[in-house]
Design an enzyme around this catalytic site. Structure first.
Site, PDB file in Angstrom:
ATOM      1  N   ASP A 288       2.892  12.057   7.954  1.00  0.00           N
ATOM      2  CA  ASP A 288       1.725  12.157   7.084  1.00  0.00           C
ATOM      3  C   ASP A 288       0.418  11.834   7.785  1.00  0.00           C
ATOM      4  O   ASP A 288      -0.653  12.192   7.285  1.00  0.00           O
ATOM      5  CB  ASP A 288       1.891  11.299   5.824  1.00  0.00           C
ATOM      6  CG  ASP A 288       2.064   9.810   6.101  1.00  0.00           C
ATOM      7  OD1 ASP A 288       2.125   9.421   7.285  1.00  0.00           O
ATOM      8  OD2 ASP A 288       2.151   9.043   5.122  1.00  0.00           O
ATOM      9  N   ARG A 289       0.460  11.190   8.922  1.00  0.00           N
ATOM     10  CA  ARG A 289      -0.769  10.873   9.649  1.00  0.00           C
ATOM     11  C   ARG A 289      -0.926  11.815  10.838  1.00  0.00           C
ATOM     12  O   ARG A 289       0.023  12.456  11.281  1.00  0.00           O
ATOM     13  CB  ARG A 289      -0.752   9.417  10.132  1.00  0.00           C
ATOM     14  CG  ARG A 289      -0.696   8.414   9.007  1.00  0.00           C
ATOM     15  CD  ARG A 289      -0.362   7.032   9.503  1.00  0.00           C
ATOM     16  NE  ARG A 289      -1.437   6.475  10.308  1.00  0.00           N
ATOM     17  CZ  ARG A 289      -1.271   5.507  11.207  1.00  0.00           C
ATOM     18  NH1 ARG A 289      -0.076   5.013  11.430  1.00  0.00           N
ATOM     19  NH2 ARG A 289      -2.288   5.040  11.885  1.00  0.00           N
TER      20      ARG A 289
ATOM     21  N   GLU B  16      -8.365   9.160   4.897  1.00  0.00           N
ATOM     22  CA  GLU B  16      -8.514   7.716   5.017  1.00  0.00           C
ATOM     23  C   GLU B  16      -8.571   7.288   6.474  1.00  0.00           C
ATOM     24  O   GLU B  16      -8.362   8.083   7.392  1.00  0.00           O
ATOM     25  CB  GLU B  16      -7.391   6.991   4.271  1.00  0.00           C
ATOM     26  CG  GLU B  16      -6.007   7.258   4.810  1.00  0.00           C
ATOM     27  CD  GLU B  16      -4.931   6.546   3.986  1.00  0.00           C
ATOM     28  OE1 GLU B  16      -5.233   6.051   2.890  1.00  0.00           O
ATOM     29  OE2 GLU B  16      -3.796   6.480   4.462  1.00  0.00           O
TER      30      GLU B  16
ATOM     31  N   THR C  24      -7.992   1.877   0.141  1.00  0.00           N
ATOM     32  CA  THR C  24      -6.953   2.401   1.029  1.00  0.00           C
ATOM     33  C   THR C  24      -5.655   2.575   0.241  1.00  0.00           C
ATOM     34  O   THR C  24      -5.295   1.746  -0.577  1.00  0.00           O
ATOM     35  CB  THR C  24      -6.738   1.427   2.197  1.00  0.00           C
ATOM     36  OG1 THR C  24      -7.924   1.394   2.981  1.00  0.00           O
ATOM     37  CG2 THR C  24      -5.575   1.854   3.062  1.00  0.00           C
TER      38      THR C  24
ATOM     39  N   ASP D  74       2.723  10.670  13.110  1.00  0.00           N
ATOM     40  CA  ASP D  74       3.447   9.406  13.048  1.00  0.00           C
ATOM     41  C   ASP D  74       4.883   9.617  12.595  1.00  0.00           C
ATOM     42  O   ASP D  74       5.379  10.746  12.550  1.00  0.00           O
ATOM     43  CB  ASP D  74       2.723   8.434  12.112  1.00  0.00           C
ATOM     44  CG  ASP D  74       2.748   8.897  10.665  1.00  0.00           C
ATOM     45  OD1 ASP D  74       2.857  10.117  10.441  1.00  0.00           O
ATOM     46  OD2 ASP D  74       2.667   8.044   9.762  1.00  0.00           O
TER      47      ASP D  74
ATOM     48  N   LYS E 189      -0.930  12.658   2.187  1.00  0.00           N
ATOM     49  CA  LYS E 189      -1.591  13.069   3.419  1.00  0.00           C
ATOM     50  C   LYS E 189      -0.612  13.903   4.235  1.00  0.00           C
ATOM     51  O   LYS E 189       0.606  13.760   4.090  1.00  0.00           O
ATOM     52  CB  LYS E 189      -2.083  11.854   4.198  1.00  0.00           C
ATOM     53  CG  LYS E 189      -1.067  10.764   4.417  1.00  0.00           C
ATOM     54  CD  LYS E 189      -1.748   9.465   4.854  1.00  0.00           C
ATOM     55  CE  LYS E 189      -0.791   8.283   4.731  1.00  0.00           C
ATOM     56  NZ  LYS E 189      -1.448   7.002   4.932  1.00  0.00           N
TER      57      LYS E 189
ATOM     58  N   ASP F  45       6.647   9.505   9.716  1.00  0.00           N
ATOM     59  CA  ASP F  45       7.041  10.326   8.581  1.00  0.00           C
ATOM     60  C   ASP F  45       6.198  11.577   8.416  1.00  0.00           C
ATOM     61  O   ASP F  45       6.349  12.301   7.432  1.00  0.00           O
ATOM     62  CB  ASP F  45       7.023   9.502   7.294  1.00  0.00           C
ATOM     63  CG  ASP F  45       5.650   8.969   6.944  1.00  0.00           C
ATOM     64  OD1 ASP F  45       4.853   8.718   7.859  1.00  0.00           O
ATOM     65  OD2 ASP F  45       5.362   8.784   5.744  1.00  0.00           O
TER      66      ASP F  45
ATOM     67  N   SER G 157       6.728   4.553   8.062  1.00  0.00           N
ATOM     68  CA  SER G 157       5.584   5.238   8.657  1.00  0.00           C
ATOM     69  C   SER G 157       5.504   5.012  10.159  1.00  0.00           C
ATOM     70  O   SER G 157       6.377   5.432  10.901  1.00  0.00           O
ATOM     71  CB  SER G 157       4.295   4.811   7.954  1.00  0.00           C
ATOM     72  OG  SER G 157       3.188   5.560   8.410  1.00  0.00           O
ATOM     73  N   HIS G 158       4.456   4.328  10.615  1.00  0.00           N
ATOM     74  CA  HIS G 158       4.199   4.153  12.038  1.00  0.00           C
ATOM     75  C   HIS G 158       4.848   2.890  12.599  1.00  0.00           C
ATOM     76  O   HIS G 158       4.716   2.602  13.789  1.00  0.00           O
ATOM     77  CB  HIS G 158       2.689   4.089  12.282  1.00  0.00           C
ATOM     78  CG  HIS G 158       2.008   3.026  11.471  1.00  0.00           C
ATOM     79  ND1 HIS G 158       1.772   3.165  10.134  1.00  0.00           N
ATOM     80  CD2 HIS G 158       1.520   1.818  11.819  1.00  0.00           C
ATOM     81  CE1 HIS G 158       1.157   2.079   9.674  1.00  0.00           C
ATOM     82  NE2 HIS G 158       1.006   1.246  10.674  1.00  0.00           N
TER      83      HIS G 158
ATOM     84  N   THR H  34       0.815  -1.210   0.000  1.00  0.00           N
ATOM     85  CA  THR H  34       0.000   0.000   0.000  1.00  0.00           C
ATOM     86  C   THR H  34       0.850   1.263   0.000  1.00  0.00           C
ATOM     87  O   THR H  34       0.505   2.255  -0.637  1.00  0.00           O
ATOM     88  CB  THR H  34      -0.926  -0.001   1.230  1.00  0.00           C
ATOM     89  OG1 THR H  34      -1.681  -1.217   1.244  1.00  0.00           O
ATOM     90  CG2 THR H  34      -1.867   1.177   1.201  1.00  0.00           C
TER      91      THR H  34
END
Length: 542
Positions: free
Chosen positions: A281-282, A364, A345, A277, A377, A279, A113-114, A18
């Protein structure tokens, strides 16, 4: 200095998920592994003469080494210039913004990411195209095809790069420029929001905290909130990026936000809190005593978009949400007559809609929210939306939510995660559910009213995704969505999204768990979790 050529045995496990390719850090450190994947990217999307590549990431372990390897392979494959964030730091939305600002051919984002970092954690590589958005599905398939047959890669040898020194460094026939990753991105945000109004909000005594989780957003948040917007020093918690994120996964979930949670559920809570998070983006928005669900946050921004300078002269705006995200956005757009898109997603599905001008806002289920200012995002952008809306409207975050629910109703929503599954067992479980019909499902849960497999055809690119998940409709006005996650580094994770709508005038102030407990139980029975996996409960609920 001509490029060197290294021969290799092809790797058969480099299929992007993803959000790019994610593996354990040790896998990426395997000789030639990272180089192979990068070479496949540059062959799948070869740069034109004089092209620029942007590179950066979330600062996790192995990032500086990976950034230098990326530069050497990029320059050997036709790039003339590689722009790297200082110390390999560059948030995902800032990389997207840099690609667009520099008219770069693409960007490499070094992030998982996370996911946890460190020598025993995860690492990831994602390719963004010249739009600033993630590589589309067809390109990801092409990268995998090339990597699976690749027998050599090219790289430029030469002196080690100094990633801490701003400015240009020669490498082969090209150059590497080390840049400040923060300033230009924050300048962009300043054009989209009313910074003067937010400064006034902070001067009024509004209390706010942001937890950067020892990840990439720390330097950005300090510059943004404490320096430019005048929030008190110490507003940003855990602001120093660390290679292992301080020993915790940089995942904006209450399990990892102990200090922030204590300030929001205590006797004298802050007015608003937020976290991002690894990077950047969240985002997670926290009102006093309440985590704002991703769907509610997106819907509140959509309903109040006219308060935001970046949207004010473009109303009404089109918007999109991912299939598992709650339908709260749908209700706002239905009231305004604005177009709504529902996508799988993965931000790449939003990117084509943004690029085509069909939407200006999207979000999302995993706390991702963004707009057409970039093609990713953007966690800090979402936090600024909330601050700007509260500055314009007055009142508290709780008041804002309650007013919204009174007008549109409330979509109670939870995500149930079942982690650490054997891939074969997870696939068999989803296949068994897909083979069911409504009559069979009603024997397990009588309220089941409908059942569908989620397929998608991108209306802009024509890219297709079959079986993006499975959705059950239940009465009264509830649904369950199931999908297997593509963001882990090994094994499989089941995501189960449950929601139930309560109309205006109904029960709007309950705890989500009180409303959704029966639906959560039904969701696990309907997929026969225990029989396939041996697990009887989710690993986490958010």
């Amino acid at each position: 200095m001509p490029p060197m050529i290294r021969t290799i045995t092809p790797f058969d496990d480099q299929k992007p998920g993803t959000s790019g390719l994610r593996k354990r850090t040790a896998v990426f450190q395997t000789p030639h592994y990272l180089e192979s994947f990068l070479q496949a990217i540059f062959l799948a999307d070869p740069p034109p003469p004089g092209a620029t590549l942007a590179v950066g990431g979330d600062g996790r372990y192995f990032s500086p080494e990976a950034a230098e390897i990326t530069a050497r392979i990029a320059l050997a494959n036709g790039y003339a210039r590689v722009v790297i964030g200082q110390d390999a730091i560059f948030s995902t939305p800032a990389v997207s913004a840099a690609i667009r600002r520099l008219d770069a051919w693409g960007g490499i984002i070094l992030s998982a990411s996370h996911n946890a970092g460190g020598p025993d954690g995860d690492f990831g590589v994602k390719y963004n195209t010249r739009t600033g958005g993630p590589a589309p599905q067809a390109m990801g398939d092409r990268i995998y095809e090339i990597a699976s047959a690749l027998q050599e890669y090219r790289l430029i040898d030469g002196p080690a790069l100094d990633l801490s020194r701003l400015g240009e460094q020669a490498l082969g026939a090209g150059s590497v420029e080390i840049v400040d990753p923060v300033g230009d991105y924050v300048d962009l945000l300043e054009t989209l929001f009313d910074f003067a109004a937010i400064r006034t909000l902070f001067r009024s005594g509004f209390r706010f905290a942001f937890d950067a989780m020892n990840a990439v957003t720390g330097p950005y948040a300090v510059e943004l909130f404490e320096r430019r917007l005048g929030a008190p020093e110490g507003t940003v918690l855990r602001g120093a990026p660390l290679p292992d994120f301080g020993g915790e996964p940089p995942d904006p979930h209450l399990d990892h936000l102990e200090a922030l949670a204590a300030r929001m559920w205590g006797p004298d809570p802050l007015d608003l809190a937020a976290a991002s998070d690894g990077d950047g983006d969240r985002n997670m928005i926290i009102a006093p005593g309440m985590v704002v669900s991703p769907g509610d946050s997106l819907a509140v921004i959509a309903a109040n978009a006219a308060c935001l300078p970046g949207f004010a002269d473009r109303m009404p705006i089109g918007a999109a949400r991912s299939m598992p995200t709650s339908r709260a956005l749908d209700r706002v757009l239905a009231a305004s007559g604005s177009p709504l898109y529902e996508t799988p997603t993965g931000w790449k599905w939003f990117s084509t809609l943004l690029e085509d001008g069909r939407i200006q806002l999207c979000g999302e289920e995993s706390f991702g929210t963004g707009s057409d200012h970039v093609r990713e995002k953007d966690g800090l952008w979402a936090v600024l939306c909330w601050l700007n809306i509260l500055a314009a409207r007055g009142g508290s975050a709780g008041d804002l939510l309650r007013d919204h629910w009174s007008a549109y109703g409330r979509d109670y929503y939870q995500r149930l995660d079942v982690e650490g599954l054997e891939t074969a067992a997870a696939d068999a479980m989803m296949a068994a559910l897909a083979a069911s019909d409504v009559a069979a499902l009603r024997k397990v849960e009588p309220s089941v009213q409908g059942f569908e497999r989620l397929d998608y055809v991108d209306p802009v690119s024509g890219d297709q995704l079959a079986d993006a998940g499975l959705r059950l409709e239940l009465g009264p006005d509830a649904r369950i969505t199931y999908r297997l996650s593509g963001t882990g580094s090994s094994g499989a994770a089941l995501r189960v999204y449950i929601e139930r709508f309560e109309p205006p005038g109904g029960r709007l102030d309950a705890a989500p768990s009180d409303i959704l407990a029966p639906l959560a139980g039904a969701a696990l029975r309907l997929i026969d979790l225990e029989r396939f996996t041996g697990q009887t409960a989710p690993s986490s609920v958010s």
